[in-house]
Design a protein around this motif. Sequence first.
Motif, PDB file in Angstrom:
ATOM      1  N   VAL A 293     -18.660 -18.714  -7.502  1.00 46.29           N
ATOM      2  CA  VAL A 293     -17.439 -19.447  -7.195  1.00 46.29           C
ATOM      3  C   VAL A 293     -16.498 -18.505  -6.454  1.00 46.29           C
ATOM      4  O   VAL A 293     -16.453 -17.300  -6.721  1.00 46.29           O
ATOM      5  N   PHE A 294     -15.786 -19.051  -5.496  1.00 51.88           N
ATOM      6  CA  PHE A 294     -14.768 -18.333  -4.731  1.00 51.88           C
ATOM      7  C   PHE A 294     -13.411 -18.827  -5.236  1.00 51.88           C
ATOM      8  O   PHE A 294     -13.112 -20.024  -5.153  1.00 51.88           O
ATOM      9  N   MET A 295     -12.599 -17.927  -5.756  1.00 54.07           N
ATOM     10  CA  MET A 295     -11.304 -18.288  -6.330  1.00 54.07           C
ATOM     11  C   MET A 295     -10.166 -17.711  -5.481  1.00 54.07           C
ATOM     12  O   MET A 295     -10.215 -16.543  -5.092  1.00 54.07           O
ATOM     13  N   ASP A 296      -9.172 -18.515  -5.205  1.00 53.95           N
ATOM     14  CA  ASP A 296      -7.981 -18.063  -4.493  1.00 53.95           C
ATOM     15  C   ASP A 296      -6.764 -18.411  -5.335  1.00 53.95           C
ATOM     16  O   ASP A 296      -6.393 -19.581  -5.465  1.00 53.95           O
ATOM     17  N   ARG A 297      -6.185 -17.402  -5.975  1.00 60.09           N
ATOM     18  CA  ARG A 297      -4.997 -17.567  -6.818  1.00 60.09           C
ATOM     19  C   ARG A 297      -5.184 -18.680  -7.836  1.00 60.09           C
ATOM     20  O   ARG A 297      -4.340 -19.561  -8.002  1.00 60.09           O
ATOM     21  N   GLY A 298      -6.326 -18.622  -8.527  1.00 59.61           N
ATOM     22  CA  GLY A 298      -6.581 -19.533  -9.620  1.00 59.61           C
ATOM     23  C   GLY A 298      -7.236 -20.848  -9.255  1.00 59.61           C
ATOM     24  O   GLY A 298      -7.542 -21.651 -10.130  1.00 59.61           O
ATOM     25  N   ARG A 299      -7.497 -21.068  -7.965  1.00 64.54           N
ATOM     26  CA  ARG A 299      -8.113 -22.327  -7.535  1.00 64.54           C
ATOM     27  C   ARG A 299      -9.445 -22.059  -6.851  1.00 64.54           C
ATOM     28  O   ARG A 299      -9.563 -21.135  -6.048  1.00 64.54           O
ATOM     29  N   ALA A 300     -10.427 -22.898  -7.157  1.00 66.48           N
ATOM     30  CA  ALA A 300     -11.732 -22.776  -6.520  1.00 66.48           C
ATOM     31  C   ALA A 300     -11.638 -23.235  -5.069  1.00 66.48           C
ATOM     32  O   ALA A 300     -10.997 -24.236  -4.758  1.00 66.48           O
ATOM     33  N   VAL A 301     -12.286 -22.491  -4.179  1.00 64.33           N
ATOM     34  CA  VAL A 301     -12.247 -22.769  -2.737  1.00 64.33           C
ATOM     35  C   VAL A 301     -13.597 -23.323  -2.304  1.00 64.33           C
ATOM     36  O   VAL A 301     -14.651 -22.873  -2.761  1.00 64.33           O
ATOM     37  N   SER A 302     -13.583 -24.277  -1.402  1.00 70.11           N
ATOM     38  CA  SER A 302     -14.815 -24.787  -0.800  1.00 70.11           C
ATOM     39  C   SER A 302     -14.530 -25.237   0.618  1.00 70.11           C
ATOM     40  O   SER A 302     -13.445 -25.748   0.928  1.00 70.11           O
ATOM     41  N   GLY A 303     -15.479 -24.987   1.511  1.00 73.41           N
ATOM     42  CA  GLY A 303     -15.405 -25.514   2.864  1.00 73.41           C
ATOM     43  C   GLY A 303     -14.408 -24.848   3.795  1.00 73.41           C
ATOM     44  O   GLY A 303     -14.104 -25.396   4.855  1.00 73.41           O
ATOM     45  N   SER A 304     -13.904 -23.674   3.437  1.00 76.47           N
ATOM     46  CA  SER A 304     -12.979 -22.958   4.325  1.00 76.47           C
ATOM     47  C   SER A 304     -13.133 -21.464   4.097  1.00 76.47           C
ATOM     48  O   SER A 304     -13.707 -21.023   3.088  1.00 76.47           O
ATOM     49  N   ASP A 305     -12.613 -20.676   5.035  1.00 77.88           N
ATOM     50  CA  ASP A 305     -12.655 -19.209   4.924  1.00 77.88           C
ATOM     51  C   ASP A 305     -14.061 -18.686   4.664  1.00 77.88           C
ATOM     52  O   ASP A 305     -14.267 -17.740   3.892  1.00 77.88           O
ATOM     53  N   GLY A 306     -15.036 -19.304   5.305  1.00 80.15           N
ATOM     54  CA  GLY A 306     -16.405 -18.844   5.180  1.00 80.15           C
ATOM     55  C   GLY A 306     -17.129 -19.303   3.932  1.00 80.15           C
ATOM     56  O   GLY A 306     -18.292 -18.939   3.721  1.00 80.15           O
ATOM     57  N   VAL A 307     -16.472 -20.102   3.104  1.00 78.86           N
ATOM     58  CA  VAL A 307     -17.073 -20.591   1.863  1.00 78.86           C
ATOM     59  C   VAL A 307     -17.875 -21.859   2.164  1.00 78.86           C
ATOM     60  O   VAL A 307     -17.384 -22.749   2.856  1.00 78.86           O
TER      61      VAL A 307
ATOM     62  N   MET B 225     -20.353 -23.123  -3.425  1.00 78.41           N
ATOM     63  CA  MET B 225     -21.321 -22.298  -4.146  1.00 78.41           C
ATOM     64  C   MET B 225     -22.380 -21.759  -3.192  1.00 78.41           C
ATOM     65  O   MET B 225     -22.610 -22.316  -2.117  1.00 78.41           O
ATOM     66  N   LEU B 226     -23.048 -20.699  -3.636  1.00 74.46           N
ATOM     67  CA  LEU B 226     -24.039 -20.031  -2.790  1.00 74.46           C
ATOM     68  C   LEU B 226     -25.483 -20.390  -3.111  1.00 74.46           C
ATOM     69  O   LEU B 226     -26.377 -20.083  -2.320  1.00 74.46           O
ATOM     70  N   TYR B 227     -25.733 -21.034  -4.239  1.00 79.75           N
ATOM     71  CA  TYR B 227     -27.118 -21.138  -4.727  1.00 79.75           C
ATOM     72  C   TYR B 227     -28.041 -21.847  -3.740  1.00 79.75           C
ATOM     73  O   TYR B 227     -29.230 -21.527  -3.642  1.00 79.75           O
ATOM     74  N   ALA B 228     -27.517 -22.814  -2.964  1.00 74.26           N
ATOM     75  CA  ALA B 228     -28.364 -23.567  -2.037  1.00 74.26           C
ATOM     76  C   ALA B 228     -28.375 -22.985  -0.631  1.00 74.26           C
ATOM     77  O   ALA B 228     -29.096 -23.476   0.243  1.00 74.26           O
ATOM     78  N   GLU B 229     -27.572 -21.926  -0.402  1.00 72.68           N
ATOM     79  CA  GLU B 229     -27.590 -21.265   0.899  1.00 72.68           C
ATOM     80  C   GLU B 229     -28.929 -20.537   1.085  1.00 72.68           C
ATOM     81  O   GLU B 229     -29.626 -20.251   0.105  1.00 72.68           O
ATOM     82  N   THR B 230     -29.265 -20.257   2.329  1.00 66.86           N
ATOM     83  CA  THR B 230     -30.527 -19.550   2.582  1.00 66.86           C
ATOM     84  C   THR B 230     -30.257 -18.101   2.981  1.00 66.86           C
ATOM     85  O   THR B 230     -29.238 -17.787   3.597  1.00 66.86           O
ATOM     86  N   PHE B 231     -31.195 -17.259   2.600  1.00 69.66           N
ATOM     87  CA  PHE B 231     -31.159 -15.847   2.970  1.00 69.66           C
ATOM     88  C   PHE B 231     -32.588 -15.440   3.292  1.00 69.66           C
ATOM     89  O   PHE B 231     -33.486 -15.624   2.471  1.00 69.66           O
ATOM     90  N   GLU B 232     -32.770 -14.938   4.496  1.00 71.41           N
ATOM     91  CA  GLU B 232     -34.102 -14.561   4.962  1.00 71.41           C
ATOM     92  C   GLU B 232     -35.105 -15.696   4.762  1.00 71.41           C
ATOM     93  O   GLU B 232     -36.236 -15.499   4.326  1.00 71.41           O
TER      94      GLU B 232
END
Length: 321
Positions: free
Chosen positions: A178-192, A197-204
Amino acid sequence: MSSHSGKAPAQTVVTVAIDAGGTFMKGGVLENGVLLPEPYLEQPSRSEADAESFIAHFASLIIRLAGAYMSGSGTTEHGVTFRIGTAFPGPFDYERGISRIRGLSKYEQLYGLPVGDLLKKELRRRAWLPGSDPWMQTLANADMAFGNDAVLFGMGAAKRYPGERLLCLTLGTGLGSVFMDRGRAVSGSDGVPASGMLYAETFEGAPVDGQFGRRGVLALADALQARRQGDDVIDLAAAAARGESAALQVWRAYGERLGRMLRPYATAFRPDRLILGGQIAKSLPLFGASLAEALQPVRPPVLYEDDLLRQVFYGADMLFG
């Protein structure tokens, strides 16, 4: 002469917090936002059970926790407001309390079912049974909320760093984030990612979740021919702690890969801290240096949170605002 002003006494807000893992369900109680040392209860999750049996099992844990609190607090049913906050693994419709878990060998029988509604129905049924304690009717009317366990971990951690940006990871069976910004979860901005969440992202070329949890560590050890037959993650950590070079190489490679995976997200999001929890995170001394090096030029302090469950319980309480 009465010492009070005639106003109704302040209600004690009691959150029954549950972490519904695939193997165990764990529960605690928060009183007016403060986690109490007791009661704490743990029971097998029975995640393979049919829906009716699981809901009854779940309700029993909630009732046991509430009952232990009521018997120890001296509070009457008129002086308490219950809330029930649950960390539940995904995929799950957290807003509506509906399970979307399928093909993960846990909670299969709940797929498509309104877990929250079924749980409320069971609590109300038990509250009206002959001989039930009066507080059970109060409990049956409790507000109920669900959240992802990794998100609740981040929410709890954010209480400690309320003005900061945090990237929080749980490293265990898989990778939670989870990406938190001052107590709030972030999604869909600032590279998030849009999911937050990252679990479904791909790496290599492969999903992240399978590469940085238990399966990923073991696969990496096999690729480096560093695992004896029957060895698990804990054995690889113990071997590295003894200074065995093959095991040390596994953990260095793990940290380097984790850092490279995180680097584009950390570069865009610029977290003030990277906070790790979970069983694999206990081995941070073995992979922290290679992780930090691979994250460059981003250099957030990397911290290990040794009481993940405490933060999850605080996050469960924060679901109610």
